[in-house]
Write a protein that holds these residues in place. Structure first.
Motif, PDB file in Angstrom:
ATOM      1  N   THR A  48       9.161  42.974  19.917  1.00 25.70           N
ATOM      2  CA  THR A  48      10.165  43.105  19.187  1.00 25.70           C
ATOM      3  C   THR A  48       9.821  41.983  17.896  1.00 25.70           C
ATOM      4  N   LEU A  49       9.885  42.695  17.219  1.00 20.88           N
ATOM      5  CA  LEU A  49      10.173  41.573  15.194  1.00 20.88           C
ATOM      6  C   LEU A  49      11.148  42.379  14.271  1.00 20.88           C
ATOM      7  N   GLN A  60      14.003  32.815  30.287  1.00 17.80           N
ATOM      8  CA  GLN A  60      14.234  33.850  30.565  1.00 17.80           C
ATOM      9  C   GLN A  60      15.253  35.214  29.419  1.00 17.80           C
ATOM     10  N   SER A  61      15.799  36.190  29.432  1.00 17.23           N
ATOM     11  CA  SER A  61      15.875  37.115  27.986  1.00 17.23           C
ATOM     12  C   SER A  61      17.249  36.806  28.580  1.00 17.23           C
ATOM     13  N   HIS A 106      10.616  37.482  31.417  1.00 19.73           N
ATOM     14  CA  HIS A 106      10.255  36.279  30.784  1.00 19.73           C
ATOM     15  C   HIS A 106      10.065  36.867  28.995  1.00 19.73           C
ATOM     16  N   ARG A 107      10.805  35.529  28.379  1.00 17.56           N
ATOM     17  CA  ARG A 107      10.738  36.004  27.070  1.00 17.56           C
ATOM     18  C   ARG A 107      10.397  34.453  26.295  1.00 17.56           C
ATOM     19  N   LEU A 108       9.467  34.799  24.756  1.00 17.97           N
ATOM     20  CA  LEU A 108       8.656  33.810  23.997  1.00 17.97           C
ATOM     21  C   LEU A 108       9.554  34.531  22.708  1.00 17.97           C
ATOM     22  N   ASP A 166       8.099  40.167  25.212  1.00 21.58           N
ATOM     23  CA  ASP A 166       8.781  39.969  27.008  1.00 21.58           C
ATOM     24  C   ASP A 166       7.508  40.090  27.420  1.00 21.58           C
ATOM     25  N   ARG A 167       7.507  39.687  28.963  1.00 25.64           N
ATOM     26  CA  ARG A 167       7.144  40.318  29.978  1.00 25.64           C
ATOM     27  C   ARG A 167       7.659  40.531  31.464  1.00 25.64           C
ATOM     28  N   HIS A 168       8.054  42.213  31.604  1.00 28.61           N
ATOM     29  CA  HIS A 168       8.355  42.339  32.397  1.00 28.61           C
ATOM     30  C   HIS A 168       7.751  41.855  33.907  1.00 28.61           C
ATOM     31  N   PRO A 169       8.166  41.305  35.337  1.00 26.45           N
ATOM     32  CA  PRO A 169       8.106  40.536  36.105  1.00 26.45           C
ATOM     33  C   PRO A 169       7.188  42.147  37.397  1.00 26.45           C
TER      34      PRO A 169
END
Length: 385
Positions: A1-2, A52-53, A59-61, A78-81
């Motif tokens: 998301t931007l 973490q979000s 997993h959020r950057l 975001d990366r979902h497990p």
């Protein structure tokens, strides 16, 4: 998301992308939450944050997009497990991507601002063009035994050329053509000032002689002209119908032309090159206005009788480029293809103009050879019928 940043706050708009698009990807739920600790940390440190979000399910950057200390946007990845958390290599890669993205966004915003400013400037120049057009007289009273024509075409939206036609209550006809050095808005401002001062001088109960009017114009405008490194060339003429006397003053302008309509008509009906006809160039002239604090020059005078024509032009006419030998009509000495018209070329065009003289037609012939108008073009004539 931007999501863009405006004033250290997230803007309402956003751009969202997912490798697994769903119908909900463009919904408000995808907006970043300023309460997220990672988002808050990015606003505070201006550094990439990983963790973490807010919901704890990703997993959020969070990457700040900053260009030259201008906080442009926040990019949340975001990366979902069961995907792995973001690694150092991932973070370094995104740091480089963020720098390029920041530059691109900054350039895009600059382009938008430039386009908006240009549009605003065009609108303002259009208003200025209308105002300047209204400054030039669009009409004048019918003159018994005389015909006056005038045309003015700025090279840009506004310009420095001007003309004046003033009928004094005592019966004198005042004519002027002027040219402020330069182009565009600065020239247009001096043009407006010159017309204002000129009309003040001519509206007096007993206006001064033309060369005195020039002195007064120079006195009023010279300080501003000198400080702006500008000057004005100008011809001012007064015609008295009762005496048929023309008195003129010239401040560094192109020589006015005087000729007889009957002489031109006789030449047009005679065999080619059997009659050599030249106009009367009025050569009494001083320096342009704004060169010296005090303007000094004598006035010239002559009789302008029935059947004679006075023509005043700006250098946008005589310096126009003629691309074809149309003006020659087989006559020697006409301007060659691609040459500057000059006064001799203008005279050749006048010799081949249909009578009575129509300045609109004459100027259309000149302008037809110029795909790009490089200078303001002004022309004015007085015919004694």
């Amino acid at each position: 998301t931007l999501q863009p940043v405006e004033g250290n706050q997230l803007a309402p708009s956003l751009f969202h992308y997912s490798t697994e698009p769903t119908e909900e990807t463009a919904q408000p739920a995808n907006r970043l939450n300023e309460a997220d600790a990672l988002i808050q940390s990015v606003f505070t440190t201006h550094q990439i944050q990983a963790g973490q979000s807010l919901e704890g399910d990703r997993h959020r950057l969070v990457v700040p997009l900053i260009y030259q200390q201008d906080f442009l946007a926040i990019l949340a990845l975001d990366r979902h497990p069961p995907s792995q958390p973001w690694t150092v290599e991932d973070i370094n890669l995104m740091q480089g991507v963020a720098e390029q993205a920041s530059l691109a966004i900054s350039q895009a915003k600059l382009y938008q601002r430039t386009q908006k400013q240009a549009e605003q400037m065009r609108a303002e120049l259009e208003v200025a063009r209308q105002i300047q057009g209204n400054l030039l007289r669009q009409s004048w009273p019918e003159l018994d035994g005389m015909k006056v024509q005038a045309c003015c075409y700025p090279a840009r939206e506004v310009g420095g050329d001007f003309f004046e036609v003033y009928t004094h209550p005592q019966g004198d006809i005042w004519l002027a053509v002027g040219d402020v050095s330069g182009k565009g808005v600065p020239a247009a401002l001096f043009m407006a000032s010159a017309i204002s001062v000129l009309r003040r001088e001519l509206s007096q109960e007993s206006p001064p002689e033309p060369h005195i009017v020039m002195q007064n114009l120079n006195q009023s405008l010279s300080d501003d002209l000198i400080s702006a490194n500008c000057f004005i060339t100008m011809v001012l003429a007064r015609y008295t119908p009762t005496t048929q006397k023309l008195v003129y003053a010239n401040a560094g302008h192109i020589y006015p032309l005087v000729w007889s309509r009957e002489a031109i008509a006789s030449r047009q009906t005679a065999p080619a090159d059997t009659i050599t006809l030249e106009p009367n160039y009025l050569k009494v002239r001083g320096i342009p206005l704004g060169i010296l604090p005090i303007w000094k020059a004598t006035a010239g005078s002559l009789d302008l009788r029935s059947g004679e024509v006075l023509l005043l032009t700006s250098d946008g006419i005589t310096e126009a480029t003629i691309q074809t030998p149309e003006a020659s009509n087989g006559h020697a000495g006409a301007p060659a293809a691609g040459s500057m018209l000059q006064q001799t070329g203008l005279w050749r065009l006048l010799l081949n103009e249909q009578q009575p003289l129509d300045l609109t037609h004459l100027l259309a012939r000149i302008r037809a050879h110029n795909t790009i108008q490089e200078d303001d073009q002004t022309i004015l004539s007085l015919e004694v019928l």
